[in-house]
Write a protein that holds these residues in place. Structure first.
Motif, short mmCIF file in Angstrom:
data_model
loop_
_atom_site.label_atom_id
_atom_site.label_comp_id
_atom_site.label_asym_id
_atom_site.label_seq_id
_atom_site.Cartn_x
_atom_site.Cartn_y
_atom_site.Cartn_z
N ASP A 48 0.82 -1.22 0.00
CA ASP A 48 0.00 0.00 0.00
C ASP A 48 0.85 1.27 0.00
O ASP A 48 0.36 2.34 0.32
CB ASP A 48 -0.94 0.00 1.22
N VAL A 49 2.10 1.17 -0.38
CA VAL A 49 3.04 2.29 -0.27
C VAL A 49 2.57 3.52 -1.06
O VAL A 49 2.06 3.41 -2.17
CB VAL A 49 4.46 1.85 -0.71
N GLY A 299 -9.79 -2.01 4.55
CA GLY A 299 -9.98 -1.39 3.25
C GLY A 299 -10.57 0.00 3.45
O GLY A 299 -10.45 0.59 4.52
N SER A 300 -11.22 0.53 2.45
CA SER A 300 -11.87 1.83 2.56
C SER A 300 -13.23 1.66 3.21
O SER A 300 -13.62 0.55 3.60
CB SER A 300 -12.05 2.43 1.17
N GLY A 325 -4.16 1.83 1.28
CA GLY A 325 -3.29 2.89 0.79
C GLY A 325 -4.03 3.82 -0.15
O GLY A 325 -4.85 3.38 -0.97
N ARG A 326 -3.76 5.09 -0.04
CA ARG A 326 -4.47 6.07 -0.88
C ARG A 326 -4.00 6.00 -2.32
O ARG A 326 -2.81 5.85 -2.61
CB ARG A 326 -4.27 7.48 -0.33
N LEU A 327 -4.97 6.14 -3.22
CA LEU A 327 -4.69 6.19 -4.65
C LEU A 327 -4.57 7.63 -5.11
O LEU A 327 -3.88 7.93 -6.08
CB LEU A 327 -5.85 5.50 -5.39
N TYR A 365 -9.01 5.13 -2.73
CA TYR A 365 -8.08 4.14 -2.19
C TYR A 365 -7.76 3.05 -3.21
O TYR A 365 -8.54 2.79 -4.13
CB TYR A 365 -8.66 3.49 -0.92
N LYS A 366 -6.62 2.40 -3.04
CA LYS A 366 -6.25 1.28 -3.90
C LYS A 366 -7.19 0.10 -3.63
O LYS A 366 -7.71 -0.04 -2.52
CB LYS A 366 -4.80 0.86 -3.61
#
Length: 393
Positions: A48-49, A299-300, A325-327, A365-366
């Protein structure tokens, strides 16, 4: 998937569990950290980097004889807690909205704090050491007491979830509130001043560090451990209230015993042994995943979350991701998505559906399923959860 070694020229290699190439800014940040002389063996990047401050969110950095306060971050001890209850999905029918309203009344969110300090908070043993913390936070003891048992803002949340067998889980995400933030800011400032005085040519001012054996290191390490303990207990206090509210609605107020309880940090540093050596491990947006360690990977607010058990992967410094991790950034999410998108993407979830939480829309989010697939060698899934109630800070 197994890790890949990034093709960047650095004194220490960077191993990545992400399935995508890093952007130029992310690559630069990874290179900066891997170039520091006290970094041990390699830098590990979780699936999730994404961009952070100084160090990437979703990075695990082991160091010898030094630590970087900005690499830990300002929400010291931020993490997750979840419990599996003996309740089932059928018992929730028709009660979700009232549970949400009761939770919102009982647990302050955003900048809010508790009006009254309950006995369990007053009795927390950490208050005995408050006078030993950094002088810059001494005026904040009362505020820290009132914020104990509060959620905070941003991506912090409280959720009622169901697993694949329709068991009810309670889950929340929070950290060390304002006191952790202020401790971090004070120490980051000190580290930057020391770097300036020493004439250190750092690749990024946010990578200013303390050297083991110095008074500044000892003071930061003490305050760091205190804030991590505060964050963990903060989650305990909220979960106790959360559990009582759910028991009121589902068990007539009768107390129940959790079938499983997990409480884990994902912004923190600890002394650990890796590859036979004593090191300081900083996990910035990563969860410890030694063999038999339980962890939580959310997750989100419209996606699945996972309770996991670690596999003790040595190359990851026994770590895994801390979420999807944020997209995209919060501002970009607000510009890309509409309120209708939020309503659609949170269909079936009892939650706020207004522009105040648009930056937390699932699309920002991813995909959590891909993140999980990328770390099959780091953790095994114990339970798969889906929220039916979500409260955002």
């Amino acid at each position: 998937m197994p890790y890949e070694k990034l093709e960047i020229s650095t004194p220490k290699p960077v191993l990545s569990w992400a399935n995508h190439a890093l952007g130029s800014d992310e690559t630069k940040m990874a290179r900066n950290v891997a170039s520091l002389p006290f970094v041990f063996k390699h830098v590990a990047l979780m699936p999730d980097v994404h961009l952070g401050k100084g160090a990437l969110v979703g990075s695990v950095v082991a160091t010898k004889e030094a630590i970087m306060p900005a690499a830990v971050g300002v929400d010291i001890g931020c993490g997750m807690m979840a419990i599996k209850t003996p309740f089932t999905a059928e018992q929730l029918e028709g009660k979700l909205k009232q549970i949400r309203l009761d939770l919102e009344a009982a647990i302050p969110v955003g900048f809010n704090e508790n009006k009254n300090v309950e006995k369990v908070v007053l009795n927390w043993q950490g208050w005995r050491d408050f006078k030993e913390l950094h002088s810059g936070v001494q005026r904040l003891e009362s505020k820290a007491m009132k914020q104990m048992g509060s959620l905070g803002g941003g991506n912090h949340f409280i959720e009622v979830c169901l697993d694949t067998e329709n068991s009810v889980w309670l889950m929340l995400h929070s950290g060390s509130r304002n006191i952790g933030n202020m401790l971090a800011q004070n120490h980051i400032g000190t580290a930057k001043e020391l770097a300036k005085l020493a004439g250190d040519r750092l690749p990024d001012p946010d990578l200013a560090y303390f050297v083991a054996g110095t008074p500044e290191f000892a003071t930061y390490w003490h305050d760091l451990q205190w804030a991590q303990d505060y964050a963990r207990f903060n989650r305990d206090v909220m979960m106790a209230r959360f559990k009582r509210i759910v028991e009121k609605h589902l068990a007539g107020g009768k107390q129940t015993k959790p079938l499983l309880s997990v409480n884990c940090h994902h912004n923190y540093a600890e002394k650990e042994v890796h590859f036979g050596e004593d090191v300081y491990v900083t996990r910035k947006g990563a969860v410890r995943a030694r063999e038999e360690d339980y962890g939580i990977i959310p997750g989100s607010m419209g996606a699945k979350s996972f309770i996991v058990k670690g596999k003790g992967n040595a190359e990851s410094y026994c770590s895994c991701s801390h979420g999807a991790g944020r997209l995209m950034s919060r501002n970009k999410a607000k510009n890309v998505y509409t309120l209708d998108d939020l309503i659609q993407q949170t269909n079936g979830v009892e939650c706020r559906k207004d522009e105040g939480v648009l930056d937390e829309i699932p699309g920002a989010y991813k995909p959590i399923e891909q993140v999980m697939a990328n770390q099959a060698d780091l953790v095994e899934v114990v339970a798969t959860l889906k929220q039916v109630v979500c409260i955002k800070g």
